[in-house]
Structure formats: structure tokens, C-alpha cells
Design a protein around this motif. Structure first.
Motif, PDB file in Angstrom:
ATOM      1  N   ASP A  87       0.841  -1.202   0.000  1.00  0.00           N
ATOM      2  CA  ASP A  87       0.000   0.000   0.000  1.00  0.00           C
ATOM      3  C   ASP A  87       0.875   1.251   0.000  1.00  0.00           C
ATOM      4  N   PRO A  88       1.383   1.669  -1.181  1.00  0.00           N
ATOM      5  CA  PRO A  88       2.319   2.796  -1.247  1.00  0.00           C
ATOM      6  C   PRO A  88       1.728   4.125  -0.797  1.00  0.00           C
ATOM      7  N   GLU A  89       0.404   4.251  -0.812  1.00  0.00           N
ATOM      8  CA  GLU A  89      -0.212   5.519  -0.421  1.00  0.00           C
ATOM      9  C   GLU A  89      -0.186   5.746   1.083  1.00  0.00           C
ATOM     10  N   LYS A  90       0.251   4.734   1.849  1.00  0.00           N
ATOM     11  CA  LYS A  90       0.308   4.860   3.307  1.00  0.00           C
ATOM     12  C   LYS A  90       1.736   4.773   3.832  1.00  0.00           C
ATOM     13  N   GLY A  91       2.714   4.853   2.934  1.00  0.00           N
ATOM     14  CA  GLY A  91       4.101   4.696   3.339  1.00  0.00           C
ATOM     15  C   GLY A  91       4.730   5.997   3.821  1.00  0.00           C
ATOM     16  N   THR A  92       6.066   5.984   3.916  1.00  0.00           N
ATOM     17  CA  THR A  92       6.825   7.112   4.463  1.00  0.00           C
ATOM     18  C   THR A  92       7.834   7.629   3.443  1.00  0.00           C
ATOM     19  N   VAL A  93       7.917   8.938   3.332  1.00  0.00           N
ATOM     20  CA  VAL A  93       8.908   9.598   2.484  1.00  0.00           C
ATOM     21  C   VAL A  93       9.997  10.160   3.391  1.00  0.00           C
ATOM     22  N   ARG A  94      11.238   9.700   3.201  1.00  0.00           N
ATOM     23  CA  ARG A  94      12.378  10.277   3.930  1.00  0.00           C
ATOM     24  C   ARG A  94      13.013  11.330   3.031  1.00  0.00           C
ATOM     25  N   ILE A  95      12.903  12.575   3.426  1.00  0.00           N
ATOM     26  CA  ILE A  95      13.379  13.651   2.564  1.00  0.00           C
ATOM     27  C   ILE A  95      14.142  14.678   3.388  1.00  0.00           C
ATOM     28  N   ALA A  96      15.176  15.242   2.794  1.00  0.00           N
ATOM     29  CA  ALA A  96      15.952  16.297   3.442  1.00  0.00           C
ATOM     30  C   ALA A  96      15.878  17.554   2.582  1.00  0.00           C
ATOM     31  N   PHE A  97      16.229  18.686   3.187  1.00  0.00           N
ATOM     32  CA  PHE A  97      16.054  19.953   2.495  1.00  0.00           C
ATOM     33  C   PHE A  97      16.938  21.025   3.138  1.00  0.00           C
ATOM     34  N   PRO A  98      17.268  22.083   2.392  1.00  0.00           N
ATOM     35  CA  PRO A  98      17.981  23.206   3.001  1.00  0.00           C
ATOM     36  C   PRO A  98      17.009  24.045   3.807  1.00  0.00           C
ATOM     37  N   ILE A  99      17.506  24.748   4.807  1.00  0.00           N
ATOM     38  CA  ILE A  99      16.637  25.517   5.689  1.00  0.00           C
ATOM     39  C   ILE A  99      15.863  26.594   4.932  1.00  0.00           C
ATOM     40  N   SER A 100      16.401  27.032   3.784  1.00  0.00           N
ATOM     41  CA  SER A 100      15.726  28.079   3.006  1.00  0.00           C
ATOM     42  C   SER A 100      14.390  27.621   2.440  1.00  0.00           C
ATOM     43  N   MET A 101      14.158  26.309   2.406  1.00  0.00           N
ATOM     44  CA  MET A 101      12.891  25.795   1.885  1.00  0.00           C
ATOM     45  C   MET A 101      11.899  25.436   2.993  1.00  0.00           C
ATOM     46  N   ALA A 102      12.308  25.664   4.238  1.00  0.00           N
ATOM     47  CA  ALA A 102      11.486  25.203   5.362  1.00  0.00           C
ATOM     48  C   ALA A 102      10.217  26.023   5.552  1.00  0.00           C
ATOM     49  N   ALA A 103      10.254  27.302   5.196  1.00  0.00           N
ATOM     50  CA  ALA A 103       9.130  28.181   5.522  1.00  0.00           C
ATOM     51  C   ALA A 103       7.984  28.087   4.528  1.00  0.00           C
ATOM     52  N   HIS A 104       8.291  27.857   3.257  1.00  0.00           N
ATOM     53  CA  HIS A 104       7.220  27.932   2.253  1.00  0.00           C
ATOM     54  C   HIS A 104       7.203  26.751   1.281  1.00  0.00           C
ATOM     55  N   THR A 105       8.333  26.526   0.597  1.00  0.00           N
ATOM     56  CA  THR A 105       8.341  25.569  -0.511  1.00  0.00           C
ATOM     57  C   THR A 105       7.943  24.163  -0.077  1.00  0.00           C
ATOM     58  N   LEU A 106       8.664  23.598   0.896  1.00  0.00           N
ATOM     59  CA  LEU A 106       8.391  22.220   1.286  1.00  0.00           C
ATOM     60  C   LEU A 106       7.034  22.055   1.964  1.00  0.00           C
ATOM     61  N   PRO A 107       6.661  22.916   2.921  1.00  0.00           N
ATOM     62  CA  PRO A 107       5.320  22.763   3.515  1.00  0.00           C
ATOM     63  C   PRO A 107       4.200  22.808   2.481  1.00  0.00           C
ATOM     64  N   SER A 108       4.342  23.671   1.471  1.00  0.00           N
ATOM     65  CA  SER A 108       3.298  23.799   0.447  1.00  0.00           C
ATOM     66  C   SER A 108       3.156  22.515  -0.355  1.00  0.00           C
ATOM     67  N   ILE A 109       4.298  21.925  -0.764  1.00  0.00           N
ATOM     68  CA  ILE A 109       4.220  20.730  -1.602  1.00  0.00           C
ATOM     69  C   ILE A 109       3.781  19.514  -0.792  1.00  0.00           C
ATOM     70  N   ILE A 110       4.185  19.447   0.474  1.00  0.00           N
ATOM     71  CA  ILE A 110       3.756  18.328   1.316  1.00  0.00           C
ATOM     72  C   ILE A 110       2.257  18.414   1.581  1.00  0.00           C
ATOM     73  N   TYR A 111       1.772  19.623   1.824  1.00  0.00           N
ATOM     74  CA  TYR A 111       0.330  19.799   2.035  1.00  0.00           C
ATOM     75  C   TYR A 111      -0.450  19.337   0.801  1.00  0.00           C
ATOM     76  N   ALA A 112       0.023  19.731  -0.386  1.00  0.00           N
ATOM     77  CA  ALA A 112      -0.658  19.334  -1.626  1.00  0.00           C
ATOM     78  C   ALA A 112      -0.621  17.818  -1.805  1.00  0.00           C
ATOM     79  N   PHE A 113       0.534  17.201  -1.491  1.00  0.00           N
ATOM     80  CA  PHE A 113       0.664  15.745  -1.642  1.00  0.00           C
ATOM     81  C   PHE A 113      -0.268  15.006  -0.687  1.00  0.00           C
ATOM     82  N   ARG A 114      -0.335  15.473   0.551  1.00  0.00           N
ATOM     83  CA  ARG A 114      -1.179  14.797   1.543  1.00  0.00           C
ATOM     84  C   ARG A 114      -2.663  15.077   1.324  1.00  0.00           C
ATOM     85  N   THR A 115      -2.977  16.108   0.553  1.00  0.00           N
ATOM     86  CA  THR A 115      -4.370  16.301   0.143  1.00  0.00           C
ATOM     87  C   THR A 115      -4.797  15.159  -0.766  1.00  0.00           C
TER      88      THR A 115
END
Length: 303
Positions: A87-115
Motif C-alpha cells: 500500500d504505497p499511499e500509506k508509506g513514508t517519504v524520507r526527505i531532506a532539504f535546506p533551511i531556506s525551503m522550510a518556511a514555504h516551498t516544502l510545507p506547500s508541496i507536502i500539504y498538496a501531496f497529503r491532500t
């Protein structure tokens, strides 16, 4: 060599303290010490230098630690892979990112994905540029958002895709003489005090190189440990800063002004990378494809 010995060894090596490792593992300190002793006896070498209950890896122990960390990550990935294929839709994504993406870019895309996939989970880490690349290669994580996108001809152990290109803008105090300009050239800042990130940050290198291409060397007045610190320095009127545009979305200090820069070379590529030597796990592959689909659509909309 048993899995329990590897697990105990890794925990002690990370914490450099037997008692702290035992607390995390929820076992007796004597049990951890015994398993480490058995492991060293089997290998015929000392892995740690003892200093009471504090320990440090020997040179050979450090090599063994790096190898075992990769082995452990592979075993954990194997267990997750079996679950996620069901069941890939219930799995876990291990992802890393630079701090510059913490405020907007990554939260926005994760929110869209989890929608779309509400039961998907994320394990997230932030790291510096070269640590992101190393972490993908050694298995600390399988995906990393990164900027700028690495040269994949040089970094043969990673692959990936550029998601978008963003502008670099100037952030100036609101009372600054350039604050009312609709745009400036980078050379207009040649006499200004600059606020920059510390040495070791790739974005600092990009700022200095861009100034040199504009035929001046920036006068570095202050260093900030991260993007938010730079905003604070500019807000206090201590200088100007060049900033990736996305770091200012919904997060621009009141006492500062964003001024576009017309120099065409002042951009930064933003992308996602993964290892060439390991397959992405099913949920991670789902997220990777979602990234490509989402940003392809956004780029088409901008055009």
C-alpha cells in the motif's frame, strides 16, 4: 554479528555515551556494554576509546560506523519496501532539504501531496548543501530538495530533476535610498554593506561570485547563521542582502523592502535528487512523480 549488536553499536557511536544509548534503546547499560564487547571480540579490534561511560570511535571504528550505517539504512529500507508495495499511499517519504525551503516551498508541496494521499507520512531533515548530497549517497535519506541543482555529470552517484528556477532579489531596509526603486542592477549595491551567510554555505558563494561578475567585491559587514538571521540584520538597518525569492514569500519583515534585480544571471535552480545506486521506495517514488507533475504544471502556467 547480530542485528542487535549493530543497533547498539550505532546508537553508542552516535551519542558517544553508553548510558544515553541504553536509555534511548530502553535496555540496561550493562546489556549495551556486553553487546559492544561481544562485537569487538568477534571482529578482533577495538571500536571505541573508553573514557568512563563516554566513548569515542577509534579510526577503524569510524570506518566500521560509516559502513554499518549504510547497512542499517538498507535493512530498514528493505522492511519499509515490503510494506509499501502492499500500500504505497500509506508509506513514508524520507526527505531532506535546506533551511531556506522550510518556511514555504516544502510545507506547500507536502500539504498538496497529503491532500491527494492523506495517509502518507514524512521523515524530514534539514542539512547544508554538500551534506544533502552526501546524505542521499550514503543512505541517510533517499530524496533531497536542493538549490542550486548539482552538476549531475560530476556527481555521478545522484540523479534528479530541476523543478523550477527562481530569481535572486535584494532585501533592503525600508528607509534605504534604493527602497523606492522598481528594480536595480546588482552593481547599484557596490558601495553598500552586505549581510551574508557564513562560509561553507553555497548561497554565500553564489552571492560573492555574482558581485564579482558585476565587477565589484561585496563589502561584508555582517554574517547571519541562516536566512531568517539575514532578514533580521537587514530589518535592523545594518546592511543589504541578496535573497532567494521564495524565502520571502509570506515572510518579509515589515521594516524591509524587496527590490527586484534585473541582471539576467541572478537566478537559482531548485530541484530534487535521489541516489543512482538504490531504488526509491514506492511512496518516495509516488512523491517524486508528484513533484515533477506539480512543478511542470506550475511552470506551464507561468509561461
Amino acid at each position: 554479528m547480530e542485528m542487535r549488536q549493530i543497533q547498539y553499536f550505532l546508537e553508542v557511536a552516535k551519542r558517544e555515551h553508553v548510558t544515553e544509548a541504553a536509555d534511548i534503546l530502553h535496555v540496561a547499560q550493562s546489556s549495551v556494554s556486553r553487546q559492544i564487547f561481544n562485537l569487538e571480540s568477534e571482529l578482533g579490534v577495538e571500536l571505541f576509546i573508553r573514557e568512563g561511560r563516554s566513548v569515542k570511535l577509534t579510526p577503524l571504528g569510524r570506518i566500521f560506523f560509516e559502513r554499518m550505517k549504510q547497512v542499517w539504512n538498507m535493512m530498514e529500507d528493505a522492511k519499509r519496501e515490503v510494506k509499501e508495495y502492499l500500500d504505497p499511499e500509506k508509506g513514508t517519504v524520507r526527505i531532506a532539504f535546506p533551511i531556506s525551503m522550510a518556511a514555504h516551498t516544502l510545507p506547500s508541496i507536502i500539504y498538496a501531496f497529503r491532500t491527494r494521499y492523506p495517509e502518507a507520512k514524512f521523515q524530514m531533515s534539514n542539512a547544508l548543501y554538500y551534506d544533502l548530497i552526501d546524505g542521499v549517497i550514503n543512505g541517510s535519506f533517499n530524496l533531497a530538495m536542493i538549490a542550486p541543482m548539482p552538476n549531475q555529470e560530476k556527481e555521478t552517484k545522484i540523479k534528479g530533476a530541476t523543478l523550477f528556477t527562481e530569481n535572486i532579489v535584494a532585501l533592503v531596509p525600508n528607509h534605504h535610498h534604493l527602497a523606492q526603486k522598481s528594480s536595480i542592477r546588482l552593481r547599484d549595491l557596490k558601495d553598500e554593506p552586505f549581510c551574508v551567510l557564513p562560509e561553507g554555505f553555497v548561497f554565500r558563494e553564489q552571492v560573492i561570485q555574482a558581485c564579482k561578475e558585476a565587477q565589484f567585491t561585496p563589502r561584508i559587514a555582517f554574517e547571519g547563521k541562516d536566512i531568517d538571521a539575514l532578514k533580521g540584520l537587514v530589518s535592523a538597518g545594518l546592511g543589504v542582502a541578496l535573497m532567494p525569492e521564495m524565502t520571502l514569500v509570506d515572510n518579509t519583515p515589515r521594516s524591509t523592502v524587496i527590490v527586484p534585480i534585473v541582471d539576467t544571471n541572478l537566478t537559482r535552480t531548485v530541484g530534487v535528487i535521489y541516489p543512482t545506486q538504490r531504488k526509491l521506495l514506492p511512496t518516495e517514488e509516488l512523491f517524486y512523480d508528484f513533484l515533477l507533475e506539480t512543478y511542470e504544471r506550475l511552470n506551464e502556467f507561468k509561461q
